[in-house]
Design an enzyme around this catalytic site. Structure first.
Site, PDB file in Angstrom:
ATOM      1  N   GLY A   8       1.076  -1.124  -0.001  1.00  0.00           N
ATOM      2  CA  GLY A   8       0.037   0.066   0.160  1.00  0.00           C
ATOM      3  C   GLY A   8       0.933   1.342   0.047  1.00  0.00           C
ATOM      4  N   GLY A  12      -0.696   8.247   1.234  1.00  0.00           N
ATOM      5  CA  GLY A  12      -0.821   8.007   2.708  1.00  0.00           C
ATOM      6  C   GLY A  12       0.047   7.658   3.482  1.00  0.00           C
ATOM      7  NE  ARG A  34      -3.748   4.390  -5.953  1.00  0.00           N
ATOM      8  CZ  ARG A  34      -4.065   5.271  -5.116  1.00  0.00           C
ATOM      9  NH1 ARG A  34      -4.936   6.177  -5.432  1.00  0.00           N
ATOM     10  NH2 ARG A  34      -3.551   5.343  -3.873  1.00  0.00           N
ATOM     11  CG  ASP A  59      -5.774  -7.165  -6.270  1.00  0.00           C
ATOM     12  OD1 ASP A  59      -5.800  -6.873  -4.923  1.00  0.00           O
ATOM     13  OD2 ASP A  59      -6.713  -7.083  -6.835  1.00  0.00           O
ATOM     14  CE1 TYR A 152     -10.472  -0.458   8.256  1.00  0.00           C
ATOM     15  CE2 TYR A 152     -11.421   0.553  10.374  1.00  0.00           C
ATOM     16  CZ  TYR A 152     -10.399   0.433   9.324  1.00  0.00           C
ATOM     17  OH  TYR A 152      -9.296   1.071   9.559  1.00  0.00           O
ATOM     18  CE  LYS A 156      -6.985  -2.022   9.220  1.00  0.00           C
ATOM     19  NZ  LYS A 156      -5.806  -2.188   8.866  1.00  0.00           N
ATOM     20  CB  THR A 187      -4.560   8.862   4.400  1.00  0.00           C
ATOM     21  OG1 THR A 187      -5.659   8.004   4.778  1.00  0.00           O
ATOM     22  CG2 THR A 187      -3.565   9.185   5.520  1.00  0.00           C
ATOM     23  CD  GLU A 188      -5.521   8.179  -2.054  1.00  0.00           C
ATOM     24  OE1 GLU A 188      -5.733   6.936  -2.147  1.00  0.00           O
ATOM     25  OE2 GLU A 188      -5.092   8.970  -2.866  1.00  0.00           O
TER      26      GLU A 188
END
Length: 251
Positions: A8, A12, A34, A59, A152, A156, A187-188
């Site tokens: 990642g 961020g 990306r 990915d 979520y 976590k 961040t995003e």
């Protein structure tokens, strides 16, 4: 020269960590989906810092891609000193009864399975060498559950449990394992959670000063550079305006 692999890394927290470690001349393996952003970050690092990078575009939700891409690394890059498991996301903010299955699967596949896939392929190299450090970016949501955070928070909490399990499993081999569990970081993250809605994302950070990627990067660098006999198992780091997932001092 030590080598750190960061998942990642395109924005961020991941990007901030990459730049922080580049300043100290670590070799960097930059991972993400990306490709253009990875190339831009790689070029920035190699232009501004005296270090080397490798870009791995894959990915993390697909184990076949994780394995094939990692195996494409030159052999002298496979002895990784630090694995920084940062790739993760929140998608949606709904009750269980109204939850979007696609959102659930995206979070489970990225936050849990992706972390497992990359750890599974790298940790044996650390075991063989008898050294290494795995740093898992968790969340305060892995310590507490909040309204509409259900899946979520569950992912976590899984990271929290896996961090503890890794520490136990890898203990005989001298491998360090650390979780950094941030509260609100601008961040995003919220833009992704709200499926690209900038107004909803911006509202999350109003009325207080959130953490930024650099705050987490400094923490990661600190825990990675303690004496050999010292391991930080777990850190919860929050902005001063946040005491828990539900206790805030917003103006």
């Amino acid at each position: 020269m030590k080598t750190i692999l960061i998942t990642g890394a395109t924005s961020g927290i991941g990007e901030a960590i990459a730049l922080r470690f580049a300043r100290e001349n670590y070799r960097l393996i930059l991972c993400g989906r990306r490709n253009e952003k990875l190339k831009e970050l790689s070029a920035k690092i190699e232009t501004n810092y005296n270090t080397q990078t490798q870009v791995l575009n894959f990915d993390i939700r697909k184990n076949s891609e994780v394995v094939a891409t990692f195996n494409s690394l030159p052999n002298d890059w496979k002895d990784i000193d630090i694995l920084l498991n940062n790739a993760g996301l929140a998608s949606g903010l709904s009750t269980i009864q109204e939850g979007d299955i696609e959102d659930w699967e995206k979070m489970i596949d990225t936050n849990i399975k992706g972390l497992l896939y990359i750890t599974r392929i790298i940790s044996p190299f650390m075991v063989k060498r008898g050294k290494g450090h795995i740093i898992n970016i968790g969340s305060i949501a892995g310590k507490e559950v909040y309204l509409n955070g259900n899946v979520y928070c569950a992912t976590k909490h899984a990271v929290d449990a896996l961090n503890k399990a890794m520490r136990i499993d890898l203990l005989p081999y001298g491998i360090k394992v650390t979780q950094i569990a941030p509260g609100a970081v601008e961040t995003e993250f919220s833009l992704v959670r709200f499926h690209g809605d900038p107004e909803k994302a911006a509202a999350v950070y109003k009325g207080y000063k959130p953490l930024c990627g650099d705050d987490i990067a400094e923490t990661a660098y600190f825990v990675a550079n303690l004496p050999e006999h010292v391991n930080i198992n777990d850190i919860v780091i929050v902005p001063i305006a946040q005491a828990s997932t539900t206790a805030w001092n917003k103006k």
